[in-house]
Design a protein around this motif. Structure first.
Motif, PDB file in Angstrom:
ATOM      1  N   LEU A  27       0.811  -1.227   0.000  1.00 38.93           N
ATOM      2  CA  LEU A  27       0.000   0.000   0.000  1.00 38.93           C
ATOM      3  C   LEU A  27       0.840   1.271   0.000  1.00 38.93           C
ATOM      4  O   LEU A  27       0.313   2.359  -0.240  1.00 38.93           O
ATOM      5  CB  LEU A  27      -0.914   0.021   1.237  1.00 38.93           C
ATOM      6  CG  LEU A  27      -1.985  -1.057   1.338  1.00 38.93           C
ATOM      7  CD1 LEU A  27      -2.672  -0.991   2.706  1.00 38.93           C
ATOM      8  CD2 LEU A  27      -3.004  -0.919   0.214  1.00 38.93           C
ATOM      9  N   GLY A  28       2.118   1.146   0.319  1.00 40.29           N
ATOM     10  CA  GLY A  28       2.959   2.337   0.477  1.00 40.29           C
ATOM     11  C   GLY A  28       2.628   3.069   1.777  1.00 40.29           C
ATOM     12  O   GLY A  28       2.692   4.292   1.853  1.00 40.29           O
ATOM     13  N   TYR A  29       2.240   2.317   2.804  1.00 42.92           N
ATOM     14  CA  TYR A  29       1.863   2.857   4.112  1.00 42.92           C
ATOM     15  C   TYR A  29       2.977   2.605   5.118  1.00 42.92           C
ATOM     16  O   TYR A  29       3.824   1.729   4.923  1.00 42.92           O
ATOM     17  CB  TYR A  29       0.603   2.145   4.635  1.00 42.92           C
ATOM     18  CG  TYR A  29      -0.710   2.657   4.115  1.00 42.92           C
ATOM     19  CD1 TYR A  29      -0.817   3.382   2.933  1.00 42.92           C
ATOM     20  CD2 TYR A  29      -1.878   2.394   4.811  1.00 42.92           C
ATOM     21  CE1 TYR A  29      -2.049   3.824   2.474  1.00 42.92           C
ATOM     22  CE2 TYR A  29      -3.115   2.836   4.365  1.00 42.92           C
ATOM     23  CZ  TYR A  29      -3.195   3.561   3.185  1.00 42.92           C
ATOM     24  OH  TYR A  29      -4.402   4.005   2.739  1.00 42.92           O
ATOM     25  N   GLY A  30       2.931   3.337   6.220  1.00 43.62           N
ATOM     26  CA  GLY A  30       3.787   3.035   7.350  1.00 43.62           C
ATOM     27  C   GLY A  30       3.282   1.780   8.033  1.00 43.62           C
ATOM     28  O   GLY A  30       2.226   1.251   7.690  1.00 43.62           O
ATOM     29  N   TYR A  31       4.053   1.316   9.015  1.00 46.93           N
ATOM     30  CA  TYR A  31       3.683   0.090   9.723  1.00 46.93           C
ATOM     31  C   TYR A  31       3.880   0.298  11.216  1.00 46.93           C
ATOM     32  O   TYR A  31       4.915   0.793  11.659  1.00 46.93           O
ATOM     33  CB  TYR A  31       4.544  -1.079   9.236  1.00 46.93           C
ATOM     34  CG  TYR A  31       4.302  -2.344  10.008  1.00 46.93           C
ATOM     35  CD1 TYR A  31       3.167  -3.109   9.778  1.00 46.93           C
ATOM     36  CD2 TYR A  31       5.183  -2.755  11.000  1.00 46.93           C
ATOM     37  CE1 TYR A  31       2.922  -4.260  10.509  1.00 46.93           C
ATOM     38  CE2 TYR A  31       4.940  -3.906  11.735  1.00 46.93           C
ATOM     39  CZ  TYR A  31       3.813  -4.652  11.483  1.00 46.93           C
ATOM     40  OH  TYR A  31       3.571  -5.780  12.208  1.00 46.93           O
ATOM     41  N   ILE A  32       2.872  -0.090  11.984  1.00 46.56           N
ATOM     42  CA  ILE A  32       2.943  -0.027  13.446  1.00 46.56           C
ATOM     43  C   ILE A  32       2.529  -1.383  13.997  1.00 46.56           C
ATOM     44  O   ILE A  32       1.471  -1.900  13.647  1.00 46.56           O
ATOM     45  CB  ILE A  32       1.992   1.049  14.018  1.00 46.56           C
ATOM     46  CG1 ILE A  32       2.376   2.440  13.509  1.00 46.56           C
ATOM     47  CG2 ILE A  32       1.994   1.016  15.548  1.00 46.56           C
ATOM     48  CD1 ILE A  32       1.338   3.517  13.820  1.00 46.56           C
ATOM     49  N   ARG A  73      -2.240   6.805   7.327  1.00 44.74           N
ATOM     50  CA  ARG A  73      -1.688   5.982   6.256  1.00 44.74           C
ATOM     51  C   ARG A  73      -0.733   4.920   6.792  1.00 44.74           C
ATOM     52  O   ARG A  73       0.400   4.805   6.348  1.00 44.74           O
ATOM     53  CB  ARG A  73      -1.009   6.841   5.192  1.00 44.74           C
ATOM     54  CG  ARG A  73      -1.972   7.731   4.428  1.00 44.74           C
ATOM     55  CD  ARG A  73      -1.300   8.599   3.375  1.00 44.74           C
ATOM     56  NE  ARG A  73      -0.251   7.942   2.597  1.00 44.74           N
ATOM     57  CZ  ARG A  73      -0.453   7.141   1.546  1.00 44.74           C
ATOM     58  NH1 ARG A  73      -1.676   6.891   1.125  1.00 44.74           N
ATOM     59  NH2 ARG A  73       0.566   6.587   0.900  1.00 44.74           N
ATOM     60  N   CYS A  74      -1.225   4.154   7.763  1.00 47.47           N
ATOM     61  CA  CYS A  74      -0.436   3.073   8.367  1.00 47.47           C
ATOM     62  C   CYS A  74      -1.232   1.773   8.395  1.00 47.47           C
ATOM     63  O   CYS A  74      -2.454   1.795   8.473  1.00 47.47           O
ATOM     64  CB  CYS A  74      -0.045   3.410   9.804  1.00 47.47           C
ATOM     65  SG  CYS A  74       1.263   4.642   9.934  1.00 47.47           S
ATOM     66  N   VAL A  75      -0.500   0.681   8.342  1.00 45.50           N
ATOM     67  CA  VAL A  75      -1.049  -0.623   8.668  1.00 45.50           C
ATOM     68  C   VAL A  75      -0.700  -0.834  10.135  1.00 45.50           C
ATOM     69  O   VAL A  75       0.461  -0.700  10.531  1.00 45.50           O
ATOM     70  CB  VAL A  75      -0.438  -1.745   7.794  1.00 45.50           C
ATOM     71  CG1 VAL A  75      -0.885  -3.112   8.293  1.00 45.50           C
ATOM     72  CG2 VAL A  75      -0.821  -1.547   6.332  1.00 45.50           C
ATOM     73  N   ILE A  76      -1.709  -1.109  10.948  1.00 44.16           N
ATOM     74  CA  ILE A  76      -1.506  -1.309  12.380  1.00 44.16           C
ATOM     75  C   ILE A  76      -1.812  -2.763  12.709  1.00 44.16           C
ATOM     76  O   ILE A  76      -2.952  -3.214  12.559  1.00 44.16           O
ATOM     77  CB  ILE A  76      -2.408  -0.374  13.213  1.00 44.16           C
ATOM     78  CG1 ILE A  76      -2.138   1.089  12.853  1.00 44.16           C
ATOM     79  CG2 ILE A  76      -2.217  -0.629  14.708  1.00 44.16           C
ATOM     80  CD1 ILE A  76      -3.141   2.078  13.439  1.00 44.16           C
TER      81      ILE A  76
END
Length: 170
Positions: A27-32, A73-76
């Motif tokens: 997705l081009g997202y950050g990750y937490i 814009r993150c995958v958590i």
């Protein structure tokens, strides 16, 4: 805060961390990883924390940490027990689309080793099957989208989640 995150819930061993990192790349997202946030904040591994404060104490800490997350814009990837704290789930649903990574009990059982070493918040005397049966209705209750990942590779799982989120009107 915009509702533009993807929040992964599901059983331990369902792939929240592994598939979550792949999905964030896709997705081009950050990750937490909320478990990693707990470990960093508390200064100990999850199994050590559970041993120190007990199951309920751990669930309270986990709920507080997830309630305080701010992201865009993150995958958590959440811990599997986040669904026990309604306040945390309310906050996560405000942050984005909650996706339940569903796997059969047989698949979960084959993936998991020692639940205590893994830092799983499980009631005294409970088996993995007890935990699965207790949590499944809660995952279903809070999910905006459910994706069955049985038999899928990590890459295919990430693609299936992306498609399900997009199809759901993200």
């Amino acid at each position: 805060m915009k509702k533009n995150n993807v929040i992964l819930i599901g059983m331990p061993g369902s792939g929240k961390t592994t598939v979550g990192t792949e999905l964030s790349e896709l997705l081009g997202y950050g990750y937490i990883d909320s478990d990693s946030v707990i470990v960093a904040r508390e200064g100990m591994r999850l199994d050590e924390l559970i041993a120190k404060v007990g199951r309920e104490g751990f669930l309270d800490i986990e709920g507080k940490v997830n309630s305080e997350l701010c992201a865009s814009r993150c995958v958590i990837a959440t811990g599997g027990s986040v669904i026990y704290r309604e306040g945390a789930m309310r906050k996560l649903k405000e942050l984005g689309k909650v996706v339940y990574l569903r796997l059969s009990y047989k698949t979960i059982e084959s993936r998991l080793g020692d639940l205590q070493k893994r830092g799983v918040a499980i009631k005294q005397g409970y088996t993995l099957l007890d935990l699965y049966n207790e949590r499944t209705p809660l995952y279903e209750k809070y999910a905006d989208v459910t994706v069955n990942l049985d038999g899928l590779s990590v890459k295919d799982s990430a693609q299936a989640i992306k498609k399900a989120v997009e199809d759901d009107g993200n």
